[in-house]
Design an enzyme around this catalytic site. Structure first.
Site, short mmCIF file in Angstrom:
data_model
loop_
_atom_site.label_atom_id
_atom_site.label_comp_id
_atom_site.label_asym_id
_atom_site.label_seq_id
_atom_site.Cartn_x
_atom_site.Cartn_y
_atom_site.Cartn_z
N CYS A 1 -2.31 -0.26 7.33
CA CYS A 1 -1.50 0.96 7.24
C CYS A 1 -1.55 1.75 8.54
O CYS A 1 -0.54 2.31 8.96
CB CYS A 1 -1.94 1.80 6.06
N GLU B 1 1.01 3.91 1.87
CA GLU B 1 1.57 4.31 3.16
C GLU B 1 2.71 3.39 3.58
O GLU B 1 3.75 3.86 4.06
CB GLU B 1 0.48 4.28 4.25
N HIS C 1 0.85 -1.19 0.00
CA HIS C 1 0.00 0.00 0.00
C HIS C 1 0.89 1.24 0.00
O HIS C 1 2.06 1.19 0.39
CB HIS C 1 -0.90 0.01 1.23
N CYS D 1 -5.99 2.17 5.69
CA CYS D 1 -6.63 0.91 6.05
C CYS D 1 -6.07 0.44 7.40
O CYS D 1 -5.07 0.99 7.89
CB CYS D 1 -6.37 -0.13 4.96
#
Length: 159
Positions: free
Chosen positions: A89, A58, A56, A86
Site C-alpha cells: 500500500c 488503501e 487492501h 503495508c
C-alpha cells in the site's frame, strides 16, 4: 466536509467494521479526500470476498478515486487509513502521488492481532534475500532492457 480528522477516520472505521462483519476482509478502512476536503472514495479491505491479496483498503480507495477522477495522479489528495500502510500500500500511495496520509493503528497493533506486515518490512530491510519468503533471481536483463529502451525512444509518458 471540514477537515476533521476524527470524523474522517470514523468514516473509514465504519466502512471497515461493516465489511469486516460481512467477512469481506480485515479491520482496515480508508478514504481519500481532495484539496477541498471533499470525500472522493471510501473503501475497506476485501481480500477474503474478492479472493485478491491486493484488495487492501488503501488500494481499493486509490482504485475508486482514480476511476472517479479519471486520472492516475492523486497529488492533490489526502488518504486516511485505519492502520499504517503495508509495503504494498505504501508503494501504491507513492505511485499515485498522494503526499499526505493519516493513519490510526501502528504496525505493532496489526502484528498483535496476527497480520504479518512486519516480515515483509524485514525482507526488504535484509536486501530481499530470504528464499523462504521469496526467491528473486535476475534473468535475461539485457533482453528486457530492449523493451525499456524502446519505451524511452518512443518518448512514452512517464508516471
Amino acid at each position: 466536509m471540514e477537515n476533521n480528522h476524527k470524523q474522517l477516520m470514523e468514516i473509514a472505521i465504519d466502512e471497515a467494521r461493516r465489511t469486516m462483519n460481512l467477512d469481506f476482509g480485515g479491520p482496515f478502512g480508508a478514504l481519500i479526500i481532495n484539496q477541498n476536503n471533499e470525500i472522493i472514495a471510501v473503501a475497506s479491505n476485501t481480500v477474503l470476498r474478492d479472493h485478491d491479496p491486493t484488495a487492501h483498503a488503501e488500494i481499493n480507495a486509490i482504485r475508486k478515486a482514480t476511476k472517479k477522477l479519471g486520472t492516475h495522479d492523486l497529488s492533490n489528495c489526502t488518504l486516511y487509513t485505519t492502520a499504517y500502510p503495508c509495503p504494498m500500500c505504501l508503494g501504491a500511495i507513492i505511485w499515485s502521488n498522494i503526499k499526505k496520509v493519516y493513519f490510526g493503528c501502528v504496525e505493532k497493533d496489526a502484528d498483535e492481532i496476527g497480520f504479518r506486515d512486519d516480515f515483509i518490512y524485514k525482507f526488504i530491510e535484509n536486501k530481499r534475500v530470504n528464499i523462504n519468503i521469496l526467491d528473486l533471481q535476475e534473468k535475461e536483463r539485457e533482453t528486457c532492457l530492449t523493451l525499456f529502451k524502446e519505451y524511452q525512444d518512443k518518448n512514452k509518458q512517464l508516471y
